[in-house]
Scaffold this active site. Sequence first.
Site, PDB file in Angstrom:
ATOM      1  N   HIS A 143      26.913  -4.092 -26.398  1.00 32.79           N
ATOM      2  CA  HIS A 143      26.120  -3.272 -25.478  1.00 32.79           C
ATOM      3  C   HIS A 143      24.652  -3.285 -25.918  1.00 32.79           C
ATOM      4  CE1 HIS A 143      24.547   0.108 -23.183  1.00 32.79           C
ATOM      5  NE2 HIS A 143      24.193   0.690 -24.310  1.00 32.79           N
ATOM      6  N   ASP A 157      -0.224 -21.084 -11.360  1.00 30.57           N
ATOM      7  CA  ASP A 157       1.126 -21.019 -11.926  1.00 30.57           C
ATOM      8  C   ASP A 157       0.973 -20.693 -13.398  1.00 30.57           C
ATOM      9  OD1 ASP A 157       3.881 -21.575 -12.734  1.00 30.57           O
ATOM     10  OD2 ASP A 157       4.056 -22.630 -10.820  1.00 30.57           O
ATOM     11  N   TRP A 202      24.180  -3.420 -33.250  1.00 28.94           N
ATOM     12  CA  TRP A 202      23.183  -4.439 -32.882  1.00 28.94           C
ATOM     13  C   TRP A 202      22.244  -4.743 -34.046  1.00 28.94           C
ATOM     14  CZ3 TRP A 202      17.755  -4.771 -31.805  1.00 28.94           C
ATOM     15  CH2 TRP A 202      17.031  -3.620 -32.119  1.00 28.94           C
ATOM     16  N   SER A 204      13.922 -18.720 -26.605  1.00 27.90           N
ATOM     17  CA  SER A 204      13.476 -18.465 -25.239  1.00 27.90           C
ATOM     18  C   SER A 204      12.273 -17.526 -25.235  1.00 27.90           C
ATOM     19  CB  SER A 204      14.629 -17.876 -24.435  1.00 27.90           C
ATOM     20  OG  SER A 204      14.153 -17.297 -23.259  1.00 27.90           O
ATOM     21  N   SER A 205      12.373 -16.453 -26.020  1.00 22.76           N
ATOM     22  CA  SER A 205      11.280 -15.481 -26.045  1.00 22.76           C
ATOM     23  C   SER A 205      10.004 -16.087 -26.596  1.00 22.76           C
ATOM     24  CB  SER A 205      11.647 -14.289 -26.935  1.00 22.76           C
ATOM     25  OG  SER A 205      12.624 -13.528 -26.338  1.00 22.76           O
ATOM     26  N   HIS A 217      11.062  -2.989 -35.469  1.00 18.75           N
ATOM     27  CA  HIS A 217      10.142  -1.983 -34.958  1.00 18.75           C
ATOM     28  C   HIS A 217       9.165  -2.546 -33.935  1.00 18.75           C
ATOM     29  CE1 HIS A 217       9.068   2.036 -34.402  1.00 18.75           C
ATOM     30  NE2 HIS A 217       7.819   1.636 -34.332  1.00 18.75           N
ATOM     31  N   GLU A 231       9.831  -4.843 -32.057  1.00 18.83           N
ATOM     32  CA  GLU A 231      10.695  -5.058 -30.899  1.00 18.83           C
ATOM     33  C   GLU A 231      10.690  -3.842 -29.970  1.00 18.83           C
ATOM     34  OE1 GLU A 231      12.361  -7.504 -29.666  1.00 18.83           O
ATOM     35  OE2 GLU A 231      13.626  -6.442 -28.224  1.00 18.83           O
ATOM     36  N   TYR A 249       8.276  -1.949 -29.381  1.00 11.19           N
ATOM     37  CA  TYR A 249       7.048  -1.989 -28.594  1.00 11.19           C
ATOM     38  C   TYR A 249       6.989  -3.218 -27.692  1.00 11.19           C
ATOM     39  CZ  TYR A 249       5.905   2.080 -31.132  1.00 11.19           C
ATOM     40  OH  TYR A 249       5.965   3.356 -31.617  1.00 11.19           O
ATOM     41  N   SER A 308       0.839   1.598 -15.683  1.00 15.26           N
ATOM     42  CA  SER A 308      -0.616   1.648 -15.524  1.00 15.26           C
ATOM     43  C   SER A 308      -1.087   0.992 -14.223  1.00 15.26           C
ATOM     44  CB  SER A 308      -1.301   0.970 -16.705  1.00 15.26           C
ATOM     45  OG  SER A 308      -0.923   1.601 -17.898  1.00 15.26           O
ATOM     46  N   HIS A 324      10.644   3.256 -41.606  1.00 18.72           N
ATOM     47  CA  HIS A 324      11.052   4.597 -41.168  1.00 18.72           C
ATOM     48  C   HIS A 324      12.440   4.567 -40.541  1.00 18.72           C
ATOM     49  CE1 HIS A 324       8.889   4.029 -37.034  1.00 18.72           C
ATOM     50  NE2 HIS A 324      10.129   3.644 -36.956  1.00 18.72           N
ATOM     51  N   HIS A 325      12.994   3.371 -40.342  1.00 12.72           N
ATOM     52  CA  HIS A 325      14.394   3.264 -39.917  1.00 12.72           C
ATOM     53  C   HIS A 325      15.332   3.333 -41.121  1.00 12.72           C
ATOM     54  CE1 HIS A 325      13.356   1.979 -35.769  1.00 12.72           C
ATOM     55  NE2 HIS A 325      12.302   1.475 -36.374  1.00 12.72           N
ATOM     56  N   THR A 381      -0.358   6.777 -28.743  1.00 15.24           N
ATOM     57  CA  THR A 381       0.623   7.031 -27.685  1.00 15.24           C
ATOM     58  C   THR A 381       0.210   8.253 -26.878  1.00 15.24           C
ATOM     59  OG1 THR A 381       2.266   6.233 -29.247  1.00 15.24           O
ATOM     60  CG2 THR A 381       3.095   7.181 -27.223  1.00 15.24           C
ATOM     61  N   LYS A 395      -2.450   7.411 -24.392  1.00 15.97           N
ATOM     62  CA  LYS A 395      -1.951   6.779 -23.172  1.00 15.97           C
ATOM     63  C   LYS A 395      -1.406   7.831 -22.195  1.00 15.97           C
ATOM     64  CE  LYS A 395      -0.432   2.643 -23.199  1.00 15.97           C
ATOM     65  NZ  LYS A 395      -1.364   1.527 -23.307  1.00 15.97           N
ATOM     66  N   ARG A 423      26.626   8.378 -35.250  1.00  7.55           N
ATOM     67  CA  ARG A 423      26.734   7.393 -34.186  1.00  7.55           C
ATOM     68  C   ARG A 423      27.796   6.365 -34.559  1.00  7.55           C
ATOM     69  NH1 ARG A 423      21.236   3.789 -34.959  1.00  7.55           N
ATOM     70  NH2 ARG A 423      22.060   2.691 -33.164  1.00  7.55           N
TER      71      ARG A 423
END
Lengths: 374, 524
Positions: B75, B104, B140, B167-168, B251, B253, B255, B266, B300-301, B326, B329, B448
């Site tokens: 998931h 293009d 994950w 790909s990315s 991390h 990721e 963002y 925006s 921090h994770h 943040t 924004k 979790r």
Amino acid sequence: MRLKAFSRLLFLATAMLMAGLASAEYQLNLKPAKTALGEAVYDLHTLVMIIITVIFIGVFGFMFYAIFKHRKSVGHQAAHFHENTTVEIVWTVIPVFILIGLAWPATKALLEMRDTSAPDMTIKVTGYQWKWGYEYLDDDVKFYSSLATPRDQIQGDAEKGEHYLLEVDKPLVVPVGKKVRILTTANDVLHAWYVPELAVKQDAIPGFIRDTWFQAEETGTFRGQCAELCGKEHGFMPIVVNVVSEDDYKIWVAEQKSAGGAAAYDPGKTYSVAELTSAGEAVYKAHCVACHQPNGSGMPPTFPALTGGMISTGPIANHLDIVLNGSKKNPMMAAFGAQLSDMEIAAVVTYERNALGNSLGDSLQPGEVAAARK
Amino acid sequence: MEAVHEHDHSHDHPTGLMRWVTTTNHKDIGTMYLWFSFAMFMVGGVMALIIRTELFQPGLQVVQPEFFNQMTTLHGLIMVFGAIMPAFVGFANWQIPMMIGAPDMAFPRMNNWSFWLLPPAGTLLVLSMFVPGGSAGVGWTMYAPLTVQQGMGMDLVIFAVHILGMSSIMGSINIVTTILNLRAPGMTMMKMPLFVWTWLITAYLLIAAMPVLAGAVTMTLTDRHFGTHFFNAAGGGDPVLFQHIFWFFGHPEVYIIAIPAFGVISQVIPAFSRKPLFGYASMVYATASIAILSFLVWAHHMYTVGMPVEAQLYYMFATMLIAVPTGVKVFNWVATMWKGSMTFETPMLFAIGFLFLFTLGGFTGLVLALTPVDVQLHDTYYVVAHFHYVMVAGALFSAFAGVYFWLPKWIGKMYDETLGKWHFWLSIIFFNLTFFVQHFLGLAGMPRRIPDYSLQFADFNMISSIGAFGFGLSQLLFLYILIKAIRSGEKAPEKPWDGADTLEWTHLPTPAPYHSFETPPTVK
């Protein structure tokens, strides 16, 4: 204390709004801590909740005001401003000061949390798939603690008890008011030792030792569980801590030392198959049942069946070897040599060969296990 | 193709299936990205519902714990790498060339390959469930050394991650090159629509972060099969090393997913406020600051792995600092709405839903930034609630806003406004029903990734499961709205949104032609 009352109110109000379900039984906040450090954490959480609630109401007050007043349907004409340096500097600088105000108590609590010096006692906690091993380094007490909830409650064949999934066969016992240093490590994969009311959570990492501490301020039973995904039984390795008076603790330690003889055996005696099989059942239920299942059917291919299994009905020497040293092919089969006594291994091997649908009739004597260890 | 058409080859393209297989057109590729993402969203959604079904009541009723762990793993991977990221790459493909006045993407053939790597990777992820032992049951985050114990499903997952990463990276190189080189005359960097800016910054994040993930999973692969001991203490390695490498990717990721979402919002908020974006320059600087900070806060994770206290202090302060840009924004978006002339069509509703709920997720992020509090909440449902506010109410709602906003330009037809509003209200109600209560579960101490829980957690889990089914079913309505718009939607006016002022609205007909801006427009 006033902070606490306020935060409870806040959470209660939010919950009522969200679900209309608030009642006294719903736990909406951190559980009240039983340690001084836990109270500091609780108050820090309350402080940050108040700050974010105020900012939230402020910012979205503006937004909803605009949504209702500055809409086309009420005929509001769009203004055309699109910058304002003063305002932008103000709303960059003010948050910085708020954050500094938060960082101060957070730093204080963190420094205290990590100060494991000068403990009154030290306990080494080892995570296993899927149980906890406890070793009292000062009192020479050592035991394993695994889930006591019967499988039929989990499968829904029996009514669930009050402490469903949060009960163990042997809880950790510590004296009240003493600084207990916990050393964590693991035998196989990562685990985490987590007891919410004692405000401790520390990862247990194979090959490394980490530490944390707590000092319970009142007696009672506090329950937690493994917090780091450690495989299929991750949800089934609870932690129970009994905080008792110092006198009760001393009595408990003395009991443990005399009961230590339970795993001992009489070297001169030859145990019968029936004796070993009946002793082996308890060992099987504590250490083997999670993978090989109560009826020995296993969960192939990862966890092979013991009923009619290649090893459990093959030569007994191979059977002993895999229990003692683990499997070289399948990393899921741990080595139990260090965890179990000679008597326990003899009993569980004999049990697996004479129960679970097997009836080989042979047995393993504890002396043979001792010999195989050399 | 017939020979007579050779003189005008660039305007020919195969039809039917081969059109999609061989296409180098940014609009076709954007469409495929978006549909692929939607398909993966459905697959990942079904997995979420399996998880929530098992958690409906205490006890094991529906699935076994190993399968439950595989569901949480797949998931997460499918939603992050298969649904959300490709969705925003789809937007990038459709919108960036039109918004900067380019014909293009810079590398159309690489663009084709970037997309066509995705279906095999998605297939590998799904296929991993059907090999002996099933898929990886590791979460994950794929923490070692649990990954070493897994069956061959783990290897399929590793290969899938490798392919998705390739790909990315290719997609990002394409986006950076397009933005830096193919802007129309007069389109200076500080005149680019904010969506383009956010993707430029995101593409750099991807190029920097994805190879790190590839390294982490490759080390896992060699630990599994080739006798290395990167993460094995007995061989001189360290399991925590994996976490450092993973989160150095992980991390940014967060963002990578959030920043393009900021870009869509925006565009949408000014269009429906009929007022220019407030503080354009500070938005650009805030986005860039967030991107740079995102590489400096990864541990921090990992507050509970037992880092030195000095490191914990640093990561706590650095993480709290992210609240500043943040906040800028959020304030800017509200200031854009302030004294506007707002209307509330579906894109605007989703944008406001985003603003409200993403900010809530940002606030719980501040709670989690405080190390002593995080030690209590780490690896509990509080974290699950936090990141779903950011990922679902943040990124996904922003993607919905973007689809409703640009659909008229893409297909030349309008969606059903009434149904769109239903989709919004159902989504936001069921989303909160699902995830708001998970904050309480986490505060009370529910870890979790557990398939079964003690009785104290029963009521909130039941509420959460009901919400999840409501949320899942509401997304079928989205599918219906899309199909209805494509098949029988009303013809879209040339400019359906009064306040939309970017090039695709001001310089191109609706629907946008297959080839646009063959001669670049001049931007004043």
